[in-house]
Design a protein around this motif. Sequence first.
Motif, PDB file in Angstrom:
ATOM      1  N   ALA A   1      -1.743  -6.320   0.616  1.00 26.99           N
ATOM      2  CA  ALA A   1      -2.427  -6.293   1.914  1.00 26.99           C
ATOM      3  C   ALA A   1      -3.162  -7.608   2.102  1.00 26.99           C
ATOM      4  N   LYS A   2      -3.571  -7.850   3.352  1.00 21.82           N
ATOM      5  CA  LYS A   2      -4.408  -9.005   3.657  1.00 21.82           C
ATOM      6  C   LYS A   2      -5.310  -8.623   4.817  1.00 21.82           C
ATOM      7  N   SER A   3      -6.408  -9.367   4.956  1.00 15.51           N
ATOM      8  CA  SER A   3      -7.346  -9.084   6.032  1.00 15.51           C
ATOM      9  C   SER A   3      -8.053 -10.366   6.441  1.00 15.51           C
TER      10      SER A   3
ATOM     11  N   THR B   1      -3.756  -5.954   7.309  1.00 16.11           N
ATOM     12  CA  THR B   1      -2.299  -5.988   7.380  1.00 16.11           C
ATOM     13  C   THR B   1      -1.738  -5.487   6.057  1.00 16.11           C
ATOM     14  N   LEU B   2      -0.954  -4.413   6.123  1.00 17.67           N
ATOM     15  CA  LEU B   2      -0.261  -3.890   4.954  1.00 17.67           C
ATOM     16  C   LEU B   2       1.106  -4.554   4.903  1.00 17.67           C
ATOM     17  N   ILE B   3       1.530  -4.934   3.717  1.00 21.47           N
ATOM     18  CA  ILE B   3       2.803  -5.642   3.571  1.00 21.47           C
ATOM     19  C   ILE B   3       3.743  -4.775   2.735  1.00 21.47           C
TER      20      ILE B   3
ATOM     21  N   GLY C   1       8.169  -4.811   6.223  1.00 21.73           N
ATOM     22  CA  GLY C   1       7.406  -6.011   6.546  1.00 21.73           C
ATOM     23  C   GLY C   1       5.925  -5.736   6.745  1.00 21.73           C
ATOM     24  N   GLU C   2       5.317  -6.471   7.663  1.00 24.18           N
ATOM     25  CA  GLU C   2       3.869  -6.384   7.882  1.00 24.18           C
ATOM     26  C   GLU C   2       3.533  -5.334   8.933  1.00 24.18           C
TER      27      GLU C   2
ATOM     28  N   GLU D   1       0.057  -3.747  10.829  1.00 23.60           N
ATOM     29  CA  GLU D   1      -1.385  -3.946  11.047  1.00 23.60           C
ATOM     30  C   GLU D   1      -2.071  -2.625  11.379  1.00 23.60           C
TER      31      GLU D   1
ATOM     32  N   LYS E   1      13.725 -11.137  10.784  1.00 21.14           N
ATOM     33  CA  LYS E   1      12.552 -10.276  10.830  1.00 21.14           C
ATOM     34  C   LYS E   1      12.845  -9.056  11.675  1.00 21.14           C
TER      35      LYS E   1
END
Length: 140
Positions: A55-57, A119-121, A126-127, A129, A2
Amino acid sequence: MKKLLLLLFLSSQASYAFAELLLSNEWARLTPSGVGSVYVTIENKNPFSEVLLTAKSDSAKIATIHETVRENDVVKMNHIIGGINIPKGESAILEPGGYHIMLMNINKNLSLGDRIKVTLIFEKSGEVELNPILKLKPPF
């Protein structure tokens, strides 16, 4: 392995740099129906192309990349499969009427003026925020 992303606070307008990505002008639209959108400008300063994959939230059950498209006076949203390519030295602008992160089933305890975690991927970086503020219209 990572990558460790270095966060640099660049200005009072909440621009952030992650690796060689510059994120600015982030904000989120909240609607009474429990749907929202996230908007941000992503400038790719890397010596290589980057792809915003998804993305995730924590504030929404579903976060996906969409594009608003007008065809023959009909506006529709297309789910973007494969992400948004951001060539080296160029920017992707997620804005009303274009690309955006669609949030569905948003936490009902949120209200205008709150900040949410998104969070953008990215394919290589990588991720990343960001914490956009919930608004009805752009804050600028």
